[in-house]
Structure formats: C-alpha cells, structure tokens
Design an enzyme around this catalytic site. Structure first.
Site, mmCIF file in Angstrom:
data_model
loop_
_atom_site.group_PDB
_atom_site.id
_atom_site.type_symbol
_atom_site.label_atom_id
_atom_site.label_comp_id
_atom_site.label_asym_id
_atom_site.label_seq_id
_atom_site.Cartn_x
_atom_site.Cartn_y
_atom_site.Cartn_z
ATOM 1 N N LEU A 1 0.857 -1.192 0.000
ATOM 2 C CA LEU A 1 0.000 0.000 0.000
ATOM 3 C C LEU A 1 0.890 1.238 0.000
ATOM 4 C CD1 LEU A 1 -2.672 -0.894 2.745
ATOM 5 C CD2 LEU A 1 -2.901 -1.118 0.257
ATOM 6 N N ASP A 2 0.370 2.333 -0.544
ATOM 7 C CA ASP A 2 1.059 3.611 -0.431
ATOM 8 C C ASP A 2 1.171 4.008 1.039
ATOM 9 O OD1 ASP A 2 1.139 3.715 -3.176
ATOM 10 O OD2 ASP A 2 -0.555 5.106 -3.367
ATOM 11 N N ARG A 3 2.097 4.885 1.329
ATOM 12 C CA ARG A 3 2.350 5.296 2.712
ATOM 13 C C ARG A 3 1.083 5.799 3.406
ATOM 14 N NH1 ARG A 3 5.976 10.434 3.325
ATOM 15 N NH2 ARG A 3 4.006 11.303 2.574
#
Length: 290
Positions: free
Chosen positions: A138-140
């Site tokens: 997942l993105d940050r």
C-alpha cells in the site's frame, strides 16, 4: 522458541508412488530454486522422520517434512519497535491493518519507521526465524490490510496467486464531488509521468490498467466508493479517479490539497487462498474510513 521453519504434508492415495521431487514440485508447487536451497543451504527433507533425497518414492499416508534453510533479513530493513494491529496470524501468513503515514517498505532513510521494520522487530521478539515477505503493498498514506508471507514458500505460493488473480481486494475511497456513475469500469493505461520518478499518469504508452468502481453514497461535496482492481499499477486508484475528475479527498499528488491531511483510501477487504491449506480466507479491516 521457534528456531526453524518447516512444513509437513500427508501423502494421499492419488500421490502414492510419486518421487519426492515430483510431489514437491508438481503437487505442492515448491520452486526449483527453493528446492535447491533446501538441499544445499541448510534445509532438510524427511519422510516419516527419516532423511531422504528427492529421488525417494513416497507411499500413501507417508508424512513428508521440509525444513527450510535459515532466512536472512535484508540489510535495508531496520527493526523498529512499533505497535502492530494484527488481524490474523498463523505459521504461514500475517495480516496487518496499516495506519496512514507509515511506509510499507523502508524509504531512502532506513532509520525511519516502516511496516517491514515493525514486522521484523515483532518476529525477533517472538523468535520467528523468517524475514519479511510483503505480498500486497500500500502507499504510505493508504490505510488498511497488508498481507505478509511468513516464509519463502508461502511467499512464492501467494505471489503466484496474486499473479493469477486469486487474491481479491476491495478498497473504499472518499472522493471530491458528487460521483457521476452508479458503477463504472475504467480501462486506461498508466505509465510514469515524464520528468518525475514518483508521479504516474494515464498514457497511451503506459501499461494496461483496469479499475472497477461502485458508488456507495454521494453528497454534493463528497462521494464514498467501493473500488476493485483488475490490475496492480502504481497509484492506480489515485490516477484513475483523478483522471475521471473525482480525485481522492485529501489527495495532494494528483490534485491540489484539501482539508484532509492524507488521502482517503483504505484497503478494506481481502480474500486469498491460504498457502498451506488452499482454503479461501476473507477478512475486513476493523477501522472505518472516515
């Protein structure tokens, strides 16, 4: 305290008479590389508690055991003590609910906290000898479920499942404005934006990207969507929704920043075949996307 990673299988009637090599390679999808590592790098093969080689023939009800060689953590992953919200765990998989603001993998500054670093510290504290095998990233600033394999065999099985489309994820998103469709499928290729090492864009020269979107609720100002990916391109949901004219609320890379501190995107649900039992498991995130 766990010091080795091993898996055991009972031989069925239909598998009787096979060589151990064929049982492992064909029936259990152990890769040639992993089988070589077991043989030459400190692992072991046993049938009914007796050490054997891959040419051995197996019989119905035999107990086949594979001990995997020790795993070394990447030097890029620095263990960091941090709270982990564990949704599910057994000897093969770990499912974590990730908060916003935490990178899954270390960035250029390896000392900054990452989910991988927190998981590695968790393993070390509990005595688990594996390293961190991230299956779903997942993105940050995206919250929600992250699937992690606890050893290299589980990682290879889950990676193959992901490539074949057997792992299903549903995301929830809040976008700006009143969404124009009840449901829509976006077929728009995505590639890296010229001059940027981070940003992606819809581009005729990009890779195939398919996103399926259903509107859950709407108001004049915001809409709540359910999103499923058919492909897994970098920033795919963010790029496709912005391209439709409905960027994520809180988006700052593909739209101007708004009132939310981070973009409103959550990996809400995941369904995956267990790498050992092949049973389909389904989980939902505990926290709601507000």
């Amino acid at each position: 305290m766990v010091h080795t990673i091993h898996i055991a299988w009972r031989v069925s009637r239909s598998q009787a008479g096979m060589t151990l090599r064929d049982f492992l390679r064909v029936e259990k999808q152990v890769s040639r590389k992993l089988l070589a590592e077991v043989k030459y790098e400190g692992g072991g093969l046993r049938v009914n508690s007796k050490a054997v080689d891959v040419r051995a023939r197996i019989a119905e009800a035999d107990l086949v055991e594979v001990t995997f060689p020790p795993e070394e953590a990447s030097s890029n992953i620095v263990p960091v003590m941090a709270p982990l919200e564990v949704i599910y765990e057994d000897e093969h998989v770990l499912l974590i609910e990730k908060p916003a603001g935490l990178a899954v993998l270390p960035m250029s500054d390896r000392q900054k906290p990452s989910l991988a670093g927190a998981v590695l510290a968790y393993y070390q504290e509990s005595g688990w000898p594996g390293t961190v095998h991230i299956v779903t990233r997942l993105d940050r600033d995206t919250t929600g479920l992250v699937l992690i394999a606890k050893h290299r065999y589980a990682h290879s099985i889950l990676t193959a499942a992901q490539q074949s489309g057997s792992i299903h994820r549903m995301y929830e998103a809040v976008v700006r404005g009143s969404f124009s469709w009840e449901s829509v499928s976006v077929y728009a290729p995505i590639g890296r934006r010229a001059g940027s090492i981070v940003e992606q864009e819809v581009s005729s020269s990009g890779k195939c990207a398919v996103t399926h979107v259903t509107c859950l609720s709407r108001s004049p100002f915001e809409s709540r969507l359910a999103v499923q990916l058919e492909t897994g391109r970098t920033h795919q949901i963010r790029v496709h929704l912005a391209w439709l004219g409905f960027p994520l609320s809180g988006e700052s890379l593909y739209a101007s920043a708004d009132r939310r501190p981070v973009h409103a995107l959550q990996a809400r649900m995941i369904a995956f075949p267990h790498p050992y039992t092949n049973q389909m498991l389904t989980f939902e995130a505990k926290r709601k996307l507000i």
